[in-house]
Motif scaffolding. Structure first.
Motif, PDB file in Angstrom:
ATOM      1  N   GLN A   1      56.936  88.110   5.173  1.00 51.18           N
ATOM      2  CA  GLN A   1      57.729  87.545   6.264  1.00 51.18           C
ATOM      3  C   GLN A   1      59.149  88.104   6.238  1.00 51.18           C
ATOM      4  O   GLN A   1      59.696  88.459   7.285  1.00 51.18           O
ATOM      5  CB  GLN A   1      57.763  86.027   6.165  1.00 51.18           C
ATOM      6  CG  GLN A   1      58.481  85.365   7.318  1.00 51.18           C
ATOM      7  CD  GLN A   1      58.453  83.846   7.214  1.00 51.18           C
ATOM      8  OE1 GLN A   1      57.992  83.288   6.224  1.00 51.18           O
ATOM      9  NE2 GLN A   1      58.943  83.186   8.227  1.00 51.18           N
ATOM     10  N   ASN A   2      59.753  88.222   5.064  1.00 49.90           N
ATOM     11  CA  ASN A   2      61.094  88.782   4.956  1.00 49.90           C
ATOM     12  C   ASN A   2      61.118  90.242   5.389  1.00 49.90           C
ATOM     13  O   ASN A   2      62.062  90.678   6.059  1.00 49.90           O
ATOM     14  CB  ASN A   2      61.628  88.650   3.530  1.00 49.90           C
ATOM     15  CG  ASN A   2      61.963  87.219   3.167  1.00 49.90           C
ATOM     16  OD1 ASN A   2      62.167  86.375   4.036  1.00 49.90           O
ATOM     17  ND2 ASN A   2      62.000  86.935   1.881  1.00 49.90           N
ATOM     18  N   GLU A   3      60.096  91.015   5.035  1.00 51.66           N
ATOM     19  CA  GLU A   3      60.029  92.410   5.443  1.00 51.66           C
ATOM     20  C   GLU A   3      59.931  92.528   6.957  1.00 51.66           C
ATOM     21  O   GLU A   3      60.570  93.385   7.568  1.00 51.66           O
ATOM     22  CB  GLU A   3      58.846  93.104   4.784  1.00 51.66           C
ATOM     23  CG  GLU A   3      59.024  93.356   3.320  1.00 51.66           C
ATOM     24  CD  GLU A   3      57.824  94.033   2.688  1.00 51.66           C
ATOM     25  OE1 GLU A   3      56.945  94.528   3.438  1.00 51.66           O
ATOM     26  OE2 GLU A   3      57.761  94.072   1.457  1.00 51.66           O
ATOM     27  N   ILE A   4      59.134  91.669   7.571  1.00 53.67           N
ATOM     28  CA  ILE A   4      58.997  91.685   9.033  1.00 53.67           C
ATOM     29  C   ILE A   4      60.320  91.315   9.691  1.00 53.67           C
ATOM     30  O   ILE A   4      60.762  91.970  10.638  1.00 53.67           O
ATOM     31  CB  ILE A   4      57.865  90.734   9.487  1.00 53.67           C
ATOM     32  CG1 ILE A   4      56.517  91.282   9.031  1.00 53.67           C
ATOM     33  CG2 ILE A   4      57.893  90.534  10.997  1.00 53.67           C
ATOM     34  CD1 ILE A   4      55.364  90.334   9.234  1.00 53.67           C
ATOM     35  N   GLU A   5      60.969  90.270   9.184  1.00 50.11           N
ATOM     36  CA  GLU A   5      62.257  89.861   9.751  1.00 50.11           C
ATOM     37  C   GLU A   5      63.308  90.951   9.582  1.00 50.11           C
ATOM     38  O   GLU A   5      64.096  91.203  10.493  1.00 50.11           O
ATOM     39  CB  GLU A   5      62.734  88.559   9.108  1.00 50.11           C
ATOM     40  CG  GLU A   5      61.922  87.353   9.519  1.00 50.11           C
ATOM     41  CD  GLU A   5      62.283  86.098   8.754  1.00 50.11           C
ATOM     42  OE1 GLU A   5      63.123  86.160   7.817  1.00 50.11           O
ATOM     43  OE2 GLU A   5      61.732  85.025   9.077  1.00 50.11           O
ATOM     44  N   ASP A   6      63.318  91.623   8.436  1.00 47.43           N
ATOM     45  CA  ASP A   6      64.277  92.711   8.214  1.00 47.43           C
ATOM     46  C   ASP A   6      64.019  93.867   9.160  1.00 47.43           C
ATOM     47  O   ASP A   6      64.959  94.478   9.686  1.00 47.43           O
ATOM     48  CB  ASP A   6      64.215  93.198   6.768  1.00 47.43           C
ATOM     49  CG  ASP A   6      64.787  92.183   5.787  1.00 47.43           C
ATOM     50  OD1 ASP A   6      65.499  91.255   6.237  1.00 47.43           O
ATOM     51  OD2 ASP A   6      64.502  92.317   4.573  1.00 47.43           O
ATOM     52  N   SER A   7      62.748  94.183   9.400  1.00 46.98           N
ATOM     53  CA  SER A   7      62.447  95.292  10.307  1.00 46.98           C
ATOM     54  C   SER A   7      62.824  94.945  11.742  1.00 46.98           C
ATOM     55  O   SER A   7      63.260  95.810  12.498  1.00 46.98           O
ATOM     56  CB  SER A   7      60.972  95.671  10.227  1.00 46.98           C
ATOM     57  OG  SER A   7      60.160  94.643  10.740  1.00 46.98           O
TER      58      SER A   7
ATOM     59  N   LYS B   1      65.333  92.959  12.554  1.00 48.29           N
ATOM     60  CA  LYS B   1      66.795  93.015  12.590  1.00 48.29           C
ATOM     61  C   LYS B   1      67.282  94.457  12.642  1.00 48.29           C
ATOM     62  O   LYS B   1      68.278  94.762  13.287  1.00 48.29           O
ATOM     63  CB  LYS B   1      67.394  92.313  11.374  1.00 48.29           C
ATOM     64  CG  LYS B   1      67.246  90.821  11.400  1.00 48.29           C
ATOM     65  CD  LYS B   1      67.794  90.197  10.127  1.00 48.29           C
ATOM     66  CE  LYS B   1      67.555  88.696  10.111  1.00 48.29           C
ATOM     67  NZ  LYS B   1      67.996  88.091   8.845  1.00 48.29           N
ATOM     68  N   ASP B   2      66.601  95.373  11.957  1.00 44.39           N
ATOM     69  CA  ASP B   2      67.000  96.774  11.925  1.00 44.39           C
ATOM     70  C   ASP B   2      66.632  97.508  13.207  1.00 44.39           C
ATOM     71  O   ASP B   2      67.238  98.526  13.535  1.00 44.39           O
ATOM     72  CB  ASP B   2      66.351  97.484  10.740  1.00 44.39           C
ATOM     73  CG  ASP B   2      66.921  97.019   9.412  1.00 44.39           C
ATOM     74  OD1 ASP B   2      68.018  96.409   9.422  1.00 44.39           O
ATOM     75  OD2 ASP B   2      66.273  97.251   8.373  1.00 44.39           O
ATOM     76  N   GLU B   3      65.652  97.036  13.943  1.00 44.85           N
ATOM     77  CA  GLU B   3      65.178  97.704  15.155  1.00 44.85           C
ATOM     78  C   GLU B   3      66.271  97.884  16.209  1.00 44.85           C
ATOM     79  O   GLU B   3      66.427  98.973  16.736  1.00 44.85           O
ATOM     80  CB  GLU B   3      63.990  96.927  15.735  1.00 44.85           C
ATOM     81  CG  GLU B   3      63.213  97.689  16.756  1.00 44.85           C
ATOM     82  CD  GLU B   3      62.483  98.889  16.169  1.00 44.85           C
ATOM     83  OE1 GLU B   3      62.353  99.893  16.864  1.00 44.85           O
ATOM     84  OE2 GLU B   3      62.073  98.820  14.999  1.00 44.85           O
ATOM     85  N   PRO B   4      67.054  96.855  16.556  1.00 44.60           N
ATOM     86  CA  PRO B   4      68.118  97.054  17.562  1.00 44.60           C
ATOM     87  C   PRO B   4      69.166  98.058  17.097  1.00 44.60           C
ATOM     88  O   PRO B   4      69.702  98.814  17.909  1.00 44.60           O
ATOM     89  CB  PRO B   4      68.732  95.668  17.737  1.00 44.60           C
ATOM     90  CG  PRO B   4      67.680  94.716  17.296  1.00 44.60           C
ATOM     91  CD  PRO B   4      66.921  95.447  16.223  1.00 44.60           C
ATOM     92  N   LYS B   5      69.463  98.119  15.831  1.00 46.20           N
ATOM     93  CA  LYS B   5      70.450  99.065  15.307  1.00 46.20           C
ATOM     94  C   LYS B   5      69.959 100.496  15.499  1.00 46.20           C
ATOM     95  O   LYS B   5      70.727 101.377  15.847  1.00 46.20           O
ATOM     96  CB  LYS B   5      70.734  98.795  13.831  1.00 46.20           C
ATOM     97  CG  LYS B   5      71.440  97.483  13.584  1.00 46.20           C
ATOM     98  CD  LYS B   5      71.639  97.249  12.097  1.00 46.20           C
ATOM     99  CE  LYS B   5      72.259  95.888  11.841  1.00 46.20           C
ATOM    100  NZ  LYS B   5      72.390  95.603  10.411  1.00 46.20           N
ATOM    101  N   LYS B   6      68.671 100.737  15.293  1.00 49.92           N
ATOM    102  CA  LYS B   6      68.116 102.065  15.467  1.00 49.92           C
ATOM    103  C   LYS B   6      68.110 102.465  16.940  1.00 49.92           C
ATOM    104  O   LYS B   6      68.297 103.626  17.278  1.00 49.92           O
ATOM    105  CB  LYS B   6      66.695 102.121  14.898  1.00 49.92           C
ATOM    106  CG  LYS B   6      66.650 102.024  13.407  1.00 49.92           C
ATOM    107  CD  LYS B   6      65.231 102.052  12.913  1.00 49.92           C
ATOM    108  CE  LYS B   6      65.172 101.898  11.389  1.00 49.92           C
ATOM    109  NZ  LYS B   6      63.801 101.852  10.899  1.00 49.92           N
ATOM    110  N   ALA B   7      67.888 101.489  17.834  1.00 47.58           N
ATOM    111  CA  ALA B   7      67.854 101.779  19.271  1.00 47.58           C
ATOM    112  C   ALA B   7      69.240 102.147  19.792  1.00 47.58           C
ATOM    113  O   ALA B   7      69.374 102.952  20.699  1.00 47.58           O
ATOM    114  CB  ALA B   7      67.300 100.587  20.028  1.00 47.58           C
ATOM    115  N   ILE B   8      70.303 101.577  19.211  1.00 44.20           N
ATOM    116  CA  ILE B   8      71.667 101.841  19.645  1.00 44.20           C
ATOM    117  C   ILE B   8      72.089 103.239  19.237  1.00 44.20           C
ATOM    118  O   ILE B   8      72.766 103.947  19.983  1.00 44.20           O
ATOM    119  CB  ILE B   8      72.641 100.781  19.076  1.00 44.20           C
ATOM    120  CG1 ILE B   8      72.336  99.427  19.694  1.00 44.20           C
ATOM    121  CG2 ILE B   8      74.085 101.184  19.332  1.00 44.20           C
ATOM    122  CD1 ILE B   8      73.118  98.288  19.088  1.00 44.20           C
ATOM    123  N   LYS B   9      71.688 103.684  18.070  1.00 44.63           N
ATOM    124  CA  LYS B   9      72.096 105.007  17.575  1.00 44.63           C
ATOM    125  C   LYS B   9      71.448 106.108  18.301  1.00 44.63           C
ATOM    126  O   LYS B   9      70.936 106.510  19.049  1.00 44.63           O
ATOM    127  CB  LYS B   9      71.768 105.140  16.084  1.00 44.63           C
ATOM    128  CG  LYS B   9      72.630 104.242  15.248  1.00 44.63           C
ATOM    129  CD  LYS B   9      72.303 104.446  13.799  1.00 44.63           C
ATOM    130  CE  LYS B   9      73.190 103.540  12.950  1.00 44.63           C
ATOM    131  NZ  LYS B   9      72.952 103.685  11.557  1.00 44.63           N
TER     132      LYS B   9
END
Length: 72
Positions: A56-62, A64-72
């Protein structure tokens, strides 16, 4: 597992049925073996909960990281 889930699982079992089940377990496994079985069951449940929490933590972390990757 919550206590309410255990009672829901037992359904319509009454006092005599539960007594017979406990008596059967005592006769089949013996009084000395029951704490060992309960300890093993507890460790298994703990490991399962830890594993599900980790996933569950890995899914939540991924997520959270997804929008950051889309912005870059």
């Amino acid at each position: 597992m919550e206590l309410s889930a255990i009672f829901a699982f037992l359904g319509n079992l009454g006092g005599p049925e539960i007594f017979l089940i406990v008596l059967f377990v005592l006769i089949f496994f013996g009084a000395k073996k029951i704490p060992e079985l309960a300890r093993g069951l507890g460790k298994g449940i703990k490991e399962f909960k830890d594993a599900t929490r980790e996933v569950q933590n890995e899914i939540e972390d991924s997520v959270k990281d997804e929008p950051k990757k889309a912005i870059k």
